[in-house]
Scaffold this motif. Structure first.
Motif, short mmCIF file in Angstrom:
data_model
loop_
_atom_site.label_atom_id
_atom_site.label_comp_id
_atom_site.label_asym_id
_atom_site.label_seq_id
_atom_site.Cartn_x
_atom_site.Cartn_y
_atom_site.Cartn_z
N ASN A 26 41.25 36.22 33.50
CA ASN A 26 40.32 35.20 33.99
C ASN A 26 40.70 34.68 35.38
O ASN A 26 40.77 33.49 35.61
N VAL A 27 40.96 35.60 36.31
CA VAL A 27 41.39 35.24 37.66
C VAL A 27 40.18 34.89 38.52
O VAL A 27 39.22 35.64 38.60
N THR A 28 40.25 33.72 39.15
CA THR A 28 39.25 33.28 40.12
C THR A 28 39.99 32.95 41.41
O THR A 28 40.97 32.22 41.38
N VAL A 29 39.53 33.53 42.52
CA VAL A 29 40.16 33.31 43.81
C VAL A 29 39.08 32.98 44.83
O VAL A 29 38.11 33.72 44.97
N THR A 30 39.25 31.86 45.51
CA THR A 30 38.38 31.51 46.64
C THR A 30 39.25 31.52 47.89
O THR A 30 40.25 30.80 47.95
N LEU A 31 38.90 32.33 48.83
CA LEU A 31 39.67 32.45 50.06
C LEU A 31 39.45 31.25 50.97
O LEU A 31 38.37 30.64 50.94
N PRO A 32 40.45 30.90 51.78
CA PRO A 32 40.30 29.76 52.70
C PRO A 32 39.08 29.92 53.60
O PRO A 32 38.82 31.00 54.11
N ALA A 58 31.18 45.86 50.54
CA ALA A 58 32.06 45.02 51.35
C ALA A 58 31.98 43.58 50.85
O ALA A 58 30.91 43.08 50.52
N GLY A 59 33.14 42.94 50.75
CA GLY A 59 33.19 41.55 50.31
C GLY A 59 33.17 41.34 48.82
O GLY A 59 33.05 40.22 48.34
N SER A 60 33.32 42.42 48.04
CA SER A 60 33.25 42.28 46.58
C SER A 60 34.58 41.98 45.92
O SER A 60 34.64 41.84 44.71
N GLY A 61 35.68 41.89 46.70
CA GLY A 61 36.97 41.49 46.14
C GLY A 61 37.97 42.60 45.93
O GLY A 61 39.04 42.36 45.37
N LYS A 62 37.67 43.81 46.37
CA LYS A 62 38.60 44.93 46.17
C LYS A 62 39.95 44.66 46.82
O LYS A 62 40.99 44.87 46.22
N SER A 63 39.95 44.20 48.04
CA SER A 63 41.20 43.93 48.75
C SER A 63 41.96 42.78 48.11
O SER A 63 43.19 42.78 48.09
N VAL A 64 41.25 41.79 47.61
CA VAL A 64 41.90 40.66 46.95
C VAL A 64 42.65 41.14 45.71
O VAL A 64 43.80 40.76 45.47
N VAL A 65 42.04 42.01 44.92
CA VAL A 65 42.70 42.58 43.74
C VAL A 65 43.95 43.34 44.17
O VAL A 65 45.02 43.18 43.58
#
Length: 84
Positions: A26-32, A58-65
């Motif tokens: 249940n990970v939620t991340v909001t970037l600055p 693009a922008g779907s969170g792949k890099s964040v994961v």
């Protein structure tokens, strides 16, 4: 056909081998500077010795994961890189 690659792969980042599972719960991340989350309630587990692929626009969170997966912050982050 001889072509020069579009991306220079020399000098890239070498990551340490991960011998344990990688699990997000249940990970939620909001970037600055962003109003909406890059990840919203994402859960998955990649077992040791297996592979996973993440794809999307693009922008779907792949890099964040990817970034969260290599940081071992079990105490401070709801994602965990399990030690073997």
């Amino acid at each position: 056909m001889e072509r020069e690659p579009a991306i220079n792969s020399k000098g890239g980042l070498t990551l340490p081998r991960c011998d344990g599972a990688i699990e997000f719960s249940n990970v939620t991340v909001t970037l600055p500077g962003c109003d909406s989350p890059a990840l919203l309630n994402v859960s998955f587990k990649v077992l040791a010795g297996t592979h996973a692929a993440f794809f999307g626009p693009a922008g779907s969170g792949k890099s964040v994961v990817s970034c969260l997966s290599v940081e071992e912050k079990c105490e401070t982050c709801p994602c965990c890189v399990e030690e073997k």
